[in-house]
Structures are given as C-alpha cells and as structure tokens.
Write a protein that holds these residues in place. Sequence first.
Motif, PDB file in Angstrom:
ATOM      1  N   ASP A 346       0.797  -1.229   0.000  1.00  0.00           N
ATOM      2  CA  ASP A 346       0.000   0.000   0.000  1.00  0.00           C
ATOM      3  C   ASP A 346       0.828   1.278   0.000  1.00  0.00           C
ATOM      4  OD1 ASP A 346       1.004  -0.362   2.507  1.00  0.00           O
ATOM      5  OD2 ASP A 346      -0.939  -0.739   3.460  1.00  0.00           O
ATOM      6  N   CYS A 347       2.141   1.158  -0.214  1.00  0.00           N
ATOM      7  CA  CYS A 347       3.029   2.308  -0.362  1.00  0.00           C
ATOM      8  C   CYS A 347       3.030   3.227   0.864  1.00  0.00           C
ATOM      9  CB  CYS A 347       2.653   3.125  -1.603  1.00  0.00           C
ATOM     10  SG  CYS A 347       2.861   2.223  -3.147  1.00  0.00           S
ATOM     11  N   ILE A 348       2.994   2.648   2.045  1.00  0.00           N
ATOM     12  CA  ILE A 348       3.096   3.443   3.278  1.00  0.00           C
ATOM     13  C   ILE A 348       4.557   3.798   3.510  1.00  0.00           C
ATOM     14  CG2 ILE A 348       2.754   3.421   5.781  1.00  0.00           C
ATOM     15  CD1 ILE A 348       0.437   1.522   5.366  1.00  0.00           C
ATOM     16  N   PRO A 349       4.877   5.083   3.734  1.00  0.00           N
ATOM     17  CA  PRO A 349       6.271   5.485   3.951  1.00  0.00           C
ATOM     18  C   PRO A 349       6.839   4.886   5.235  1.00  0.00           C
ATOM     19  CG  PRO A 349       4.892   7.368   3.354  1.00  0.00           C
ATOM     20  CD  PRO A 349       3.970   6.238   3.656  1.00  0.00           C
ATOM     21  N   LYS A 350       8.135   4.491   5.180  1.00  0.00           N
ATOM     22  CA  LYS A 350       8.830   3.937   6.339  1.00  0.00           C
ATOM     23  C   LYS A 350      10.176   4.632   6.509  1.00  0.00           C
ATOM     24  CE  LYS A 350       5.803   0.817   7.553  1.00  0.00           C
ATOM     25  NZ  LYS A 350       5.135   0.822   8.873  1.00  0.00           N
ATOM     26  N   THR A 425      -7.235  -1.553 -15.370  1.00  0.00           N
ATOM     27  CA  THR A 425      -6.059  -0.942 -14.767  1.00  0.00           C
ATOM     28  C   THR A 425      -6.472   0.218 -13.869  1.00  0.00           C
ATOM     29  OG1 THR A 425      -4.672  -1.534 -16.674  1.00  0.00           O
ATOM     30  CG2 THR A 425      -3.842   0.181 -15.199  1.00  0.00           C
ATOM     31  N   VAL A 426      -6.045   0.178 -12.592  1.00  0.00           N
ATOM     32  CA  VAL A 426      -6.356   1.229 -11.625  1.00  0.00           C
ATOM     33  C   VAL A 426      -5.160   2.168 -11.533  1.00  0.00           C
ATOM     34  CG1 VAL A 426      -6.901   1.743  -9.217  1.00  0.00           C
ATOM     35  CG2 VAL A 426      -7.869  -0.298 -10.313  1.00  0.00           C
ATOM     36  N   ILE A 427      -5.404   3.475 -11.654  1.00  0.00           N
ATOM     37  CA  ILE A 427      -4.347   4.479 -11.567  1.00  0.00           C
ATOM     38  C   ILE A 427      -4.659   5.389 -10.387  1.00  0.00           C
ATOM     39  CG2 ILE A 427      -3.074   6.291 -12.789  1.00  0.00           C
ATOM     40  CD1 ILE A 427      -4.086   5.085 -15.420  1.00  0.00           C
ATOM     41  N   LYS A 428      -3.707   5.528  -9.448  1.00  0.00           N
ATOM     42  CA  LYS A 428      -3.923   6.327  -8.247  1.00  0.00           C
ATOM     43  C   LYS A 428      -2.680   7.159  -7.926  1.00  0.00           C
ATOM     44  CE  LYS A 428      -6.991   2.997  -5.920  1.00  0.00           C
ATOM     45  NZ  LYS A 428      -7.200   2.210  -4.681  1.00  0.00           N
ATOM     46  N   THR A 429      -2.887   8.099  -7.008  1.00  0.00           N
ATOM     47  CA  THR A 429      -1.745   8.807  -6.444  1.00  0.00           C
ATOM     48  C   THR A 429      -0.947   7.829  -5.577  1.00  0.00           C
ATOM     49  OG1 THR A 429      -3.106   9.533  -4.596  1.00  0.00           O
ATOM     50  CG2 THR A 429      -2.912  11.044  -6.476  1.00  0.00           C
ATOM     51  N   LEU A 430       0.270   8.235  -5.159  1.00  0.00           N
ATOM     52  CA  LEU A 430       1.131   7.324  -4.416  1.00  0.00           C
ATOM     53  C   LEU A 430       0.469   6.839  -3.129  1.00  0.00           C
ATOM     54  CD1 LEU A 430       3.887   5.940  -4.186  1.00  0.00           C
ATOM     55  CD2 LEU A 430       4.730   7.985  -3.014  1.00  0.00           C
ATOM     56  N   ASP A 431      -0.226   7.694  -2.433  1.00  0.00           N
ATOM     57  CA  ASP A 431      -0.868   7.283  -1.172  1.00  0.00           C
ATOM     58  C   ASP A 431      -2.173   6.532  -1.390  1.00  0.00           C
ATOM     59  OD1 ASP A 431      -2.560   9.311  -1.980  1.00  0.00           O
ATOM     60  OD2 ASP A 431      -1.975  10.707  -0.393  1.00  0.00           O
ATOM     61  N   GLY A 432      -2.651   6.445  -2.652  1.00  0.00           N
ATOM     62  CA  GLY A 432      -3.855   5.700  -2.972  1.00  0.00           C
ATOM     63  C   GLY A 432      -5.152   6.411  -2.667  1.00  0.00           C
ATOM     64  N   PRO A 443       5.241  11.860 -20.217  1.00  0.00           N
ATOM     65  CA  PRO A 443       6.691  11.615 -20.202  1.00  0.00           C
ATOM     66  C   PRO A 443       7.352  12.311 -19.012  1.00  0.00           C
ATOM     67  CG  PRO A 443       5.975  12.070 -22.433  1.00  0.00           C
ATOM     68  CD  PRO A 443       4.785  12.335 -21.561  1.00  0.00           C
ATOM     69  N   GLY A 444       8.189  11.564 -18.308  1.00  0.00           N
ATOM     70  CA  GLY A 444       8.846  12.072 -17.117  1.00  0.00           C
ATOM     71  C   GLY A 444       8.165  11.662 -15.826  1.00  0.00           C
ATOM     72  N   THR A 445       6.961  11.085 -15.927  1.00  0.00           N
ATOM     73  CA  THR A 445       6.229  10.647 -14.738  1.00  0.00           C
ATOM     74  C   THR A 445       6.866   9.379 -14.165  1.00  0.00           C
ATOM     75  OG1 THR A 445       4.171  11.555 -15.597  1.00  0.00           O
ATOM     76  CG2 THR A 445       3.993   9.946 -13.831  1.00  0.00           C
ATOM     77  N   LYS A 446       7.115   9.373 -12.848  1.00  0.00           N
ATOM     78  CA  LYS A 446       7.636   8.188 -12.161  1.00  0.00           C
ATOM     79  C   LYS A 446       6.466   7.411 -11.583  1.00  0.00           C
ATOM     80  CE  LYS A 446      12.030  10.399 -10.926  1.00  0.00           C
ATOM     81  NZ  LYS A 446      12.872   9.580 -11.821  1.00  0.00           N
ATOM     82  N   VAL A 447       6.467   6.081 -11.795  1.00  0.00           N
ATOM     83  CA  VAL A 447       5.333   5.264 -11.384  1.00  0.00           C
ATOM     84  C   VAL A 447       5.801   3.989 -10.705  1.00  0.00           C
ATOM     85  CG1 VAL A 447       3.885   6.151 -13.262  1.00  0.00           C
ATOM     86  CG2 VAL A 447       5.224   4.056 -13.608  1.00  0.00           C
ATOM     87  N   LEU A 448       4.913   3.406  -9.907  1.00  0.00           N
ATOM     88  CA  LEU A 448       5.040   2.049  -9.388  1.00  0.00           C
ATOM     89  C   LEU A 448       3.920   1.245 -10.025  1.00  0.00           C
ATOM     90  CD1 LEU A 448       5.772   2.570  -5.586  1.00  0.00           C
ATOM     91  CD2 LEU A 448       7.298   1.526  -7.262  1.00  0.00           C
ATOM     92  N   ALA A 449       4.272   0.084 -10.622  1.00  0.00           N
ATOM     93  CA  ALA A 449       3.270  -0.710 -11.333  1.00  0.00           C
ATOM     94  C   ALA A 449       3.267  -2.135 -10.814  1.00  0.00           C
ATOM     95  CB  ALA A 449       3.547  -0.687 -12.842  1.00  0.00           C
ATOM     96  N   TRP A 450       2.044  -2.667 -10.591  1.00  0.00           N
ATOM     97  CA  TRP A 450       1.851  -4.062 -10.198  1.00  0.00           C
ATOM     98  C   TRP A 450       1.277  -4.820 -11.397  1.00  0.00           C
ATOM     99  CZ3 TRP A 450       1.309   0.022  -7.004  1.00  0.00           C
ATOM    100  CH2 TRP A 450       1.831  -0.071  -5.697  1.00  0.00           C
ATOM    101  N   PRO A 464      -0.649  -3.429 -16.618  1.00  0.00           N
ATOM    102  CA  PRO A 464      -0.620  -3.446 -15.153  1.00  0.00           C
ATOM    103  C   PRO A 464      -2.014  -3.561 -14.539  1.00  0.00           C
ATOM    104  CG  PRO A 464       0.740  -1.672 -16.044  1.00  0.00           C
ATOM    105  CD  PRO A 464      -0.096  -2.196 -17.163  1.00  0.00           C
ATOM    106  N   ASP A 465      -2.061  -4.202 -13.354  1.00  0.00           N
ATOM    107  CA  ASP A 465      -3.304  -4.224 -12.582  1.00  0.00           C
ATOM    108  C   ASP A 465      -3.513  -2.889 -11.882  1.00  0.00           C
ATOM    109  OD1 ASP A 465      -3.758  -6.953 -13.217  1.00  0.00           O
ATOM    110  OD2 ASP A 465      -2.336  -7.539 -11.666  1.00  0.00           O
ATOM    111  N   GLU A 466      -2.395  -2.302 -11.414  1.00  0.00           N
ATOM    112  CA  GLU A 466      -2.487  -1.027 -10.699  1.00  0.00           C
ATOM    113  C   GLU A 466      -1.214  -0.230 -10.930  1.00  0.00           C
ATOM    114  OE1 GLU A 466      -3.047   0.701  -6.112  1.00  0.00           O
ATOM    115  OE2 GLU A 466      -3.489  -1.412  -6.580  1.00  0.00           O
ATOM    116  N   ILE A 467      -1.424   1.098 -10.992  1.00  0.00           N
ATOM    117  CA  ILE A 467      -0.295   2.029 -11.141  1.00  0.00           C
ATOM    118  C   ILE A 467      -0.450   3.114 -10.090  1.00  0.00           C
ATOM    119  CG2 ILE A 467       0.765   3.786 -12.623  1.00  0.00           C
ATOM    120  CD1 ILE A 467       0.036   2.116 -15.033  1.00  0.00           C
TER     121      ILE A 467
END
Length: 471
Positions: A346-350, A425-432, A443-450, A464-467
């Motif tokens: 869930d991309c929780i910061p640590k 495909t679900v696209i959300k902000t980093l915190d969801g 172009p230039g966008t950084k993403v995390l993809a599952w 991807p299932d989710e970005i």
Amino acid sequence: MNKGKESYNNIPLPDSLSASIQKGLDRGKRYTGKKWITGFGSLAAACLCIVVLFRILPFSGSNNTQTPDTPMAARSQDTPVTPQAFSDEKPVETQAAEVYRIPCRQTTDADTQVPVYKMEEKLAPHRLVFTLYDVRDFDFDALSEELMDSSLVKDVYRSILLDDSAVSFVVELSINTAFQLTEQTADGYLELSLSPADTADEIREVFYLSSDAMDGGEETALLQESLGTLDSSLVKAQDGSFCIVSGEFETSQEAEEMLEKLEKEGLEPGLLHVASGMSDESPVGNATGDTSALPEATMPSSIQVYGTVTEINGNQVMLENDNQNDPYSRIVLNINEDTLILTATDCIPKKLKDLKVGETLYAYVSPMMTRSLPPISNAELVICQVPEDMAAPTYATITEITSMNDGTPAYVTDRDIIYFIGENTVIKTLDGKKELTAADLTPGTKVLAWYQIMTMSIPAQTTPDEIRVLP
C-alpha cells in the motif's frame, strides 16, 4: 821410402777381392736406403698417434670441451646428427585428465523412483547440462570455482528451476575438450573427467529454436516451465544475457518445420524463433524476434537489486541473494534523506529504523557505484514488507507515449517495459487516496506498477493491474 810406398800402392788386387769389395759397397747403400725409409715410417706413425689422441682425449685447452653432462654426438653413419638431438627442451608430456567430483548424495527419505541425476550434452556452445534431484551437501560455489580454474572450461553457471528439490547447472567446455562421466552414486558423487581431445572438434553450423534474450533468473525458469515436455535448456549468450533453446538441427528448414509443428500443437506464436550458431560458439544475445512494431526503450536511470538484509551499519544496509547470475548478488545500500522507503502492498512510507535484518527488500539504486566488493550505491527507492505470495511493484519512469499499429497507446518506460492501460487498470496517487486517469501519465512521470504477466519480447509488454504515480 817413397819409392817403396808407390810400389805398394801399385800392387795389383786379385779379381775375387775386387768383386767382394764392390758387393760390400752395394750392400751398404741398400742398408742406408732401408734405414731412411724406416725412419720416415716411424715419424708418420707417431704423427698419426698424436692426431688420434687429440680427437679422443678431452684436453682442457680444446674449444670442444665436454663435461659428463654434455651429450656426445652420435658417430654412427646410420644416425644423422641434427640440432634437435641436442635440444635442452624437455619432451612434451601428455596432459593428465582433470577429475572433478560432483556431490549427488540424496536425502535419506528420497523416493527410490526419483533419478539421482541427468546430464545432457549440447552444442552451440559445447556444454554439459547437469540436473541433480533431491540432493544434499551440494556447494555450487565451490564446484564452480574449482572448474573455472581449468583451461578446459570456459564458463559455469546456474540454471534456475522452479522445482526446489532439484538443482541444475551448466558447464561450458573449451574447444577440443573431451569428457567422461563416471557414476559413483553409491558413494554419493559423480566423477567428471576432462582432458584435451585426441582429435580436433568438427566446427559446424547448428540450427535451433530460441527464445529472445533475457536477464535470467526466474524469468527463464517460468519460460522453460511453460514449454512443458519440450526438450529445452538454458544457454548463456555472449553479452551475458540468457536464452532458452531447444533442438539441434542440421538445416534451417528442419528447424522451421519443427517450429511450425509445435505452434500447431499449441505453442504460443512468437515465443520461440529459429536461430543458428557455430557448434563451438555461444549465441550473440540480440533478440531476433519480430519486434519492429515496438518502440525502443530507454536505458533505466536506476538499477533494480534485491536480497535479504544481512547487516545494518549506520545508514548502510547490506543485501545478499543466492542468484549466481546476478551481478549484484551482494550490494551495500546507502540510505540518505532523499531515499524513499515504501511498503510493497500500500506504499506506506517507512524509515531506516523500520528495516530489519532477515527482511527481503527490493531497491532501486544509482548506476554510479563504487568498485569495491561488494559495491556501494545510493538507494533511490526501497520497497519493504513484501508478502511471499505477491511480487513487488516495479519502479519506472515513462519516457515516451506512442501508438501501436492498431492505435493502442503504448507507455514506454526506462525499465525496458511497455505499459498498456486496460479497462481494469487502476491508476492512483502514491498514497492511494485519489483516482487518476491515463491522461496523468506523461513523459517524465515516475510510477510504481503491479502486474502478473509480461511478454518475453524486448522490450517486454504488460498491462498493469495497478499504477501509483509518484509526486
């Protein structure tokens, strides 16, 4: 007085006495002649003796001085004297066979129906593919190090299998190398003997079916598993990548016919293609599949590494994995204030303090790293708390948006992967917390993809299932 002397001198000699005197004079002349001849003969004999003595005796003043260690020249007319007869070089000795023991002792509860091992000889390049079943006490690193010390071995590498009870590895042989495998399974080992071949190898072109080049690891294992009963094996290419290959054909036509037959029987079209190489050479490693419709990918700005945390020292984290083909199987991460640490689900910061020894991490580090062993590099992103039943998300930067031949938008990334946005495909902000759309992927966008499935083409393709979009 003088008259008496004159009368004495004029006394006539008898004829017999005169003849005797003349005979004595002649005998004296003959004696004198014989004496001169004898003298000259003795002198000649003496000279001959001196010459013989000079040729036989090793006089110290001679330029041809010989010591007991100096070989005497052959005198026989039947044995010609050549420079080679006096060479100081030792005769070349036949190289003894090199013998290596491969442990193959099975566990005590092993099924007696399970084979102990399998060994296959392959060409292009000439290699031996070993598979050991349900073995114990097998140290690949030790065996690999021993084999790589031999001039008869070009390379040794692991072949990853999905079956945890079996291990597989490849021994690539040098040209003109003969081998012999002796079974000592009752004693818990195989005996591999290597030696220079008596005759030179026949170098010829070999045709085979090949996948596109891959990085290795589980990716190759998944592909090999998907081929089912098809006789396939792993081969290392010249550029360090890996291919799954099958078959050894004399002509390209035979290979084409086999590929057509396999695709009719259900093989996914495009998964394999016909390739060729010389019997003593590795594949080049460039993909030869038809990927002309795919845009070119950009080199990644970061390198993906993974492993188990074995040590945490200040802001440095040591990662280690057991992938023998991974150039970063041991690496030290520098965690700084710019490093982003996120959970995998869930991309929780640590924080750095949340990382634990024994935990598995995936990290993306700078290509700029030290030349030390292990190397040290700054970590840009660290993914922690990765569940065993899921894959960690992939971190990438979108470099280009283009279209396929059918008009489908293709999001090209620096990770050698092209993303397609599907209906699910679900696209959300980093915190969801916020839903986004494909329009937010620029172009230039950084993403995390599952994602779960990815093609073997180069560049790879996936939906991807989710970005999650990083700020």
